[in-house]
Design a protein around this motif. Sequence first.
Motif, mmCIF file in Angstrom:
data_model
loop_
_atom_site.group_PDB
_atom_site.id
_atom_site.type_symbol
_atom_site.label_atom_id
_atom_site.label_comp_id
_atom_site.label_asym_id
_atom_site.label_seq_id
_atom_site.Cartn_x
_atom_site.Cartn_y
_atom_site.Cartn_z
ATOM 1 N N GLY A 7 -18.320 39.720 7.430
ATOM 2 C CA GLY A 7 -18.036 40.857 6.518
ATOM 3 C C GLY A 7 -19.077 40.891 5.427
ATOM 4 O O GLY A 7 -19.892 39.852 5.485
ATOM 5 N N PHE A 8 -19.042 41.803 4.591
ATOM 6 C CA PHE A 8 -20.068 41.855 3.430
ATOM 7 C C PHE A 8 -19.380 42.835 2.310
ATOM 8 O O PHE A 8 -18.193 43.522 2.529
ATOM 9 C CB PHE A 8 -21.337 42.461 4.147
ATOM 10 N N ASP A 9 -20.312 42.317 1.388
ATOM 11 C CA ASP A 9 -19.769 43.165 0.051
ATOM 12 C C ASP A 9 -20.651 43.242 -0.919
ATOM 13 O O ASP A 9 -21.873 42.541 -0.662
ATOM 14 C CB ASP A 9 -18.438 42.474 -0.673
ATOM 15 N N PHE A 10 -20.446 43.888 -1.882
ATOM 16 C CA PHE A 10 -21.799 44.202 -3.021
ATOM 17 C C PHE A 10 -21.036 43.505 -4.306
ATOM 18 O O PHE A 10 -19.713 44.074 -4.621
ATOM 19 C CB PHE A 10 -22.269 45.542 -3.111
ATOM 20 N N LYS A 11 -21.564 43.142 -5.176
ATOM 21 C CA LYS A 11 -21.177 42.592 -6.480
ATOM 22 C C LYS A 11 -22.349 43.204 -7.513
ATOM 23 O O LYS A 11 -23.458 42.907 -7.488
ATOM 24 C CB LYS A 11 -21.240 41.264 -6.707
ATOM 25 N N PHE A 12 -21.608 43.822 -8.658
ATOM 26 C CA PHE A 12 -22.480 44.340 -9.656
ATOM 27 C C PHE A 12 -22.087 43.881 -11.017
ATOM 28 O O PHE A 12 -20.936 43.813 -11.359
ATOM 29 C CB PHE A 12 -22.650 45.821 -9.861
ATOM 30 N N THR A 36 -17.241 45.142 -4.703
ATOM 31 C CA THR A 36 -16.627 46.071 -3.849
ATOM 32 C C THR A 36 -15.668 45.378 -3.061
ATOM 33 O O THR A 36 -15.777 43.974 -2.842
ATOM 34 C CB THR A 36 -17.643 46.732 -3.072
ATOM 35 N N PRO A 37 -14.707 46.024 -2.078
ATOM 36 C CA PRO A 37 -14.182 45.324 -1.146
ATOM 37 C C PRO A 37 -15.043 44.601 -0.139
ATOM 38 O O PRO A 37 -15.924 45.171 -0.007
ATOM 39 C CB PRO A 37 -13.466 46.484 -0.166
ATOM 40 N N ILE A 38 -14.470 43.577 0.180
ATOM 41 C CA ILE A 38 -15.210 42.939 1.660
ATOM 42 C C ILE A 38 -14.998 43.420 2.871
ATOM 43 O O ILE A 38 -13.628 43.739 3.213
ATOM 44 C CB ILE A 38 -14.783 41.512 1.679
ATOM 45 N N TYR A 39 -15.806 43.991 3.470
ATOM 46 C CA TYR A 39 -15.501 44.896 4.931
ATOM 47 C C TYR A 39 -15.758 44.031 5.967
ATOM 48 O O TYR A 39 -17.080 43.727 6.394
ATOM 49 C CB TYR A 39 -16.715 45.871 5.029
ATOM 50 N N TYR A 40 -14.666 43.588 6.779
ATOM 51 C CA TYR A 40 -14.598 42.607 7.593
ATOM 52 C C TYR A 40 -14.460 43.343 9.129
ATOM 53 O O TYR A 40 -13.849 44.306 9.003
ATOM 54 C CB TYR A 40 -13.370 41.639 7.458
ATOM 55 N N LYS A 41 -15.072 42.569 9.857
ATOM 56 C CA LYS A 41 -14.999 43.133 11.153
ATOM 57 C C LYS A 41 -14.539 41.730 11.909
ATOM 58 O O LYS A 41 -15.098 40.760 11.954
ATOM 59 C CB LYS A 41 -16.247 43.523 12.096
ATOM 60 N N LEU A 42 -13.245 41.723 12.483
ATOM 61 C CA LEU A 42 -12.475 40.579 12.860
ATOM 62 C C LEU A 42 -11.903 40.417 14.109
ATOM 63 O O LEU A 42 -11.566 41.703 14.775
ATOM 64 C CB LEU A 42 -11.438 40.023 11.905
ATOM 65 N N THR A 43 -11.866 39.584 14.931
ATOM 66 C CA THR A 43 -10.973 39.154 16.113
ATOM 67 C C THR A 43 -9.920 38.320 16.119
ATOM 68 O O THR A 43 -10.005 37.225 15.629
ATOM 69 C CB THR A 43 -12.072 38.789 17.117
ATOM 70 N N TYR A 44 -8.638 38.940 16.462
ATOM 71 C CA TYR A 44 -7.482 37.776 16.433
ATOM 72 C C TYR A 44 -7.250 37.530 17.957
ATOM 73 O O TYR A 44 -7.245 38.381 18.778
ATOM 74 C CB TYR A 44 -6.379 38.788 16.006
ATOM 75 N N THR A 45 -7.147 35.997 18.182
ATOM 76 C CA THR A 45 -7.171 35.627 19.331
ATOM 77 C C THR A 45 -5.712 34.577 19.458
ATOM 78 O O THR A 45 -5.542 34.016 18.440
ATOM 79 C CB THR A 45 -8.206 34.731 19.644
#
Length: 547
Positions: A300-305, A325-334
Motif C-alpha cells: 500500500g501507499f499513503d501521503f503525509k503532509f 491520507t488513508p493507506i491504500y492497500y491492495k491485499l490478498t487473503y489466503t
Amino acid sequence: MKKITMIALAMFTAVGAGAQTIYDATNIAQKELNGTARFVGMGGAMGALGGDISTIGTNPAGIGIYRSNDAMLTFGYSMTGTESNYVGNKFETNKNRWSFDNAGFVIASKIGNHTPLRYVNFGFNYHKSKSFYKNMTMQGLMGSIDNQYVSQVRSMAQQATDAQDYVYHNYNQQRLNWESNDIYRDSEAGWLGAVGYQGSLLFENRQTGSPDSYDPYIPSEADAYFLSRERGGIDQYDFNISFNINDRFYFGVTLGAYDVDYNKYSLYDEKYAYTLEGDTHVYDDEGYSLESFNRIHGSGFDFKFGAIFRPIEDSPLRIGLAVHTPIYYKLTYTTGALLTSDLYLPDDAGNERLTRTTVDTYSALGGRDMDRDFKLQTPWVFNASLGYTVGNNLALGAEYEYEDYSSMKFKYPEGDEMAWETGEADLCMKGVSTLRLGAEYKPIPAFSLRAGYNYSTAAYKKDAIKALPSNSINTDTDFANSKSMNTFTLGIGYRFSSFYADLAYKFDTYKSDFYPFYNDINGLVTPPTTEVTNTRSKVLFTLGMRF
C-alpha cells in the motif's frame, strides 16, 4: 450487541465470497510506537520538535529542522506476553525475538543564510511499523443458556441455514450441494457451514416448498480449547522532502510505501462429556477440532503532509500540524481449513460407533488454498503537536492524534465497494484518540535522559462482534475487542563529536475481551468473556552519525 447482530444479519449478501473481516483490517491499520531509540524514548512526542529521522512518519516537517546530514541504524529485542482468564482458567504465553527495526538517512542541503528558503532536505526511513508476533491460549467449559449448549457448531448451523435461505429465494428454489467438494468454490456457500456439514456436525432439515435448515450436533456441554499463533509484520518505507523558511516555518511531504505479511494459525477444539456411574462427567473421545490457516499479504501507499512554525519569532515554542491520507492497500487473503471430528454415528446396522471424519479444504480444492484479492482503505490521520525547549538542556513535547476506524472502506479488486465489510466497520468501530508526551533532559551537553508516555483509546465499540456473512470463506471465528492502551518509555543517549548512540525501553499494556466464536441464544451473548492482558516490552538500540 443484539442490535448490531440483527442489523448485520439483515445485511448478509452473496455478492462475492467474503474473506477479510474488520478485525483483520484493524490489526493491519493500527501502528505501533517504533523508530529510533531517541524517538521511542521520548514517547514519539516529537512532531513539533523535529530533528529526528522518525518524525518523517508522523510530521514530515520535522526533517526540515536538520542542518547537517544524518544516518542511523536501530536494532530491537521484544518480549510479548499474553495472559488469558476464562472462568478461572488461566494461561500465560510468551514470545521473544530480535528484530532489525529502523534504518534511515537525511541529506541537508543548505540554500543560503540570506534567502527566505534556508534548507531543502531529503530523507528516507525504513522501519517496522507493526509486529504481529503473538501467541494466545484459552480453555474452559462453554456452558448452556436456556437448556441450549453453547458451541461453535451453532455458528456453523446458522451460516449454513442463512446461505441456503439466500440461494433458495434468489436462485429459483435451488439447494446447495454441501456434500460435494465443489461447495468450497461456490461463491454462495460459507466455509464454516460446509466443514460443519461434511464433518457430520450438522443435521439437515429438508422441507418441501421451503429452504432447508440445519441443526447443530451438540450432544452435551463442551470443554473448549483454543490456540492461536500470529506472525509477520508491516514494513514501512518513507521518502521525504522538506523545507526550512527563515528558520521559523518548516514544511514537509512524505510518500509512504507499505509491505504487509500477516500469518495466523488457529486451533479450536471441543470435547463432549458423557456420564459415568456416580454422575462423573468425563470429557474424552467424542468431539472435533478445527484448524484455520490464514495469510494476508500485499502492499500500500499513503501521503503525509506536515508543518512546524514558531508563532513568536524569538520564542522556543513550536506548533506542529500534520495530516496523513488513508493507506491504500491492495491485499490478498489466503486461507485453508482442516476439521477432524470423532463422533458416535450409526453404522449400517444402526449401531452407534465412534467414527472419525476429516475435512481438508486444501485437498478439496485440488491441492491449494483459496485466494481472495481485495482493497483496504485505512482512516485519515490528523495530528497536532507542541514543542518547547529551555536553553540547550530541556526539550518537552506533546502530541494529539485522531483517526476514525469506522471510516475504513473495503473494495473488490475491480473497485466496487464491499458493502458487508464496510458496513461492519461503521457498526462496530469508532474514532481513536492518542496522546503522546515526552521529555529530554541533558545534565551535560553530551548525555541525555528521556522519558515518554502514550495513551490510546479503544478502536472497538463495547458490543462489537465478528459477524461473518453467509458466504464467508473464514473459518477462524475468534475475535478480541481490545481496550485502551498505555505505553511507558525511558531512554538515554550519548553524543560523540560525529557519532551518537541511544538506548530506549518501551512497555505496552492493554486488556481485551476475547471470544472464540459468537452465539446469540434468545438474545443472550455467549460464551462468557475471556479476559486477556497483553503486554510487550522492547529494548531498542540506535547507532548513528551526523556529518
